[in-house]
Design a protein around this motif. Sequence first.
Motif, PDB file in Angstrom:
ATOM      1  N   VAL A   1      -4.868  -3.737   5.044  1.00 38.82           N
ATOM      2  CA  VAL A   1      -3.973  -2.960   4.173  1.00 38.82           C
ATOM      3  C   VAL A   1      -2.563  -3.137   4.706  1.00 38.82           C
ATOM      4  O   VAL A   1      -2.290  -2.848   5.870  1.00 38.82           O
ATOM      5  CB  VAL A   1      -4.356  -1.462   4.184  1.00 38.82           C
TER       6      VAL A   1
ATOM      7  N   THR B   1       0.555   3.226  -3.232  1.00 48.66           N
ATOM      8  CA  THR B   1      -0.688   3.843  -3.700  1.00 48.66           C
ATOM      9  C   THR B   1      -0.566   5.364  -3.610  1.00 48.66           C
ATOM     10  O   THR B   1       0.185   5.893  -2.787  1.00 48.66           O
ATOM     11  CB  THR B   1      -1.889   3.416  -2.829  1.00 48.66           C
TER      12      THR B   1
ATOM     13  N   GLY C   1      -0.211   7.216  -0.493  1.00 45.26           N
ATOM     14  CA  GLY C   1      -1.566   7.117   0.051  1.00 45.26           C
ATOM     15  C   GLY C   1      -1.584   6.476   1.429  1.00 45.26           C
ATOM     16  O   GLY C   1      -2.461   6.762   2.244  1.00 45.26           O
ATOM     17  N   LEU C   2      -0.597   5.618   1.709  1.00 49.80           N
ATOM     18  CA  LEU C   2      -0.521   4.989   3.025  1.00 49.80           C
ATOM     19  C   LEU C   2      -0.172   6.026   4.089  1.00 49.80           C
ATOM     20  O   LEU C   2      -0.765   6.038   5.173  1.00 49.80           O
ATOM     21  CB  LEU C   2       0.539   3.877   3.012  1.00 49.80           C
TER      22      LEU C   2
ATOM     23  N   MET D   1      -5.839   5.247  -2.646  1.00 51.32           N
ATOM     24  CA  MET D   1      -6.189   4.737  -1.325  1.00 51.32           C
ATOM     25  C   MET D   1      -7.627   5.101  -0.973  1.00 51.32           C
ATOM     26  O   MET D   1      -8.388   4.258  -0.462  1.00 51.32           O
ATOM     27  CB  MET D   1      -5.228   5.292  -0.270  1.00 51.32           C
TER      28      MET D   1
ATOM     29  N   ALA E   1       0.806  -1.222   0.000  1.00 46.29           N
ATOM     30  CA  ALA E   1       0.000   0.000   0.000  1.00 46.29           C
ATOM     31  C   ALA E   1       0.836   1.267   0.000  1.00 46.29           C
ATOM     32  O   ALA E   1       0.324   2.349  -0.301  1.00 46.29           O
ATOM     33  CB  ALA E   1      -0.937   0.005   1.209  1.00 46.29           C
TER      34      ALA E   1
END
Length: 331
Positions: free
Chosen positions: A257, A237, A273-274, A242, A234
């Motif tokens: 995730v 991302t 995005g994480l 996300m 993740a």
Amino acid sequence: MIETLTGIPVSRQKVIFGEMDEYAKQVEKTLRVTIVTREEEIRIVGEEGPCAKARRVLETLLELAARGSEVNLQKVNYTLSLAKDNDEQSMLSVDSDLICHTITGKPIKPKTLGQKNYVDNIRDNMIVFGIGPAGTGKTYLAMAMAVTAFKNDEVNRIILTRPAIEAGEKLGFLPGDLQQKVDPYLRPLYDALYQIMGAESFTKNMEKGLIEVAPLAYMRGRTLDNAFIILDEAQNTTPAQMKMFLTRIGFGSKVVVTGDRTQKDLPSDQISGLDVAMKVLSNIEDIAFSTLTGADVVRHPLVQRIVTAYEAYEEKTAAKHENFVHRQKEK
């Protein structure tokens, strides 16, 4: 100072001492004690504190062996690490948590307190973020939990996804059609399922549409009800991806995730995005964050040392950068 354990059969001593006394030597080296055996007696010689710790470590390993659990170097090393905080007994609670068995009958269990907390969070929450370095079992344990939920009819299907972003290469340069291009990035997910479910069961459920392994882009526009969904890697991302993924979740679903914030393959100017999700979602009920560290690495001991070395280097580099920024502001 001498600590003594009596009534320990030689066969049980061999289990906890390992081949060529490898495990006993590790206890001696770590705690600076000497272990001597004579028939069914084990003597631990050294200073009072280390001797007491060594006794508790051996008692813990004996209990694991009595349960029929495998005693290996990873468990010995982790029990020794817990001994620093006088917490050897925690190894027993970790080992008692059986998730499922692989196709060959091997039990899948958390192997560290961090992993135990991660598994408990998955059981207790709708969305769980498992964050940590390579080798901490983030994806594999999530897979085991997904297969268990599927077999227990808690969910109707398993959906596994990854962003198709790769280190140093572009998908367009790879041969084949789109599926052939993305398969290499989904291969670790296939491999884990093969080991847990078996290739035949995996293929059968895949053909029925009960198991789906797909790039993250395929999730757009869908609502995923009654599914166990795992988003792997993740850290690669974007914030938009996300958000898109997390808003696909429907009723009766559970989401895990996983990601390693130190191994981003995004362009240098792109926010992960994480990272954004960790800030935005940290106080929302039914969403949990499990942070795993080098202490939770369960691969070869060298991997743990590599992870620890990189963590120290990155902390030092971050501190230098922070000091530099601070000095620039003062100017």
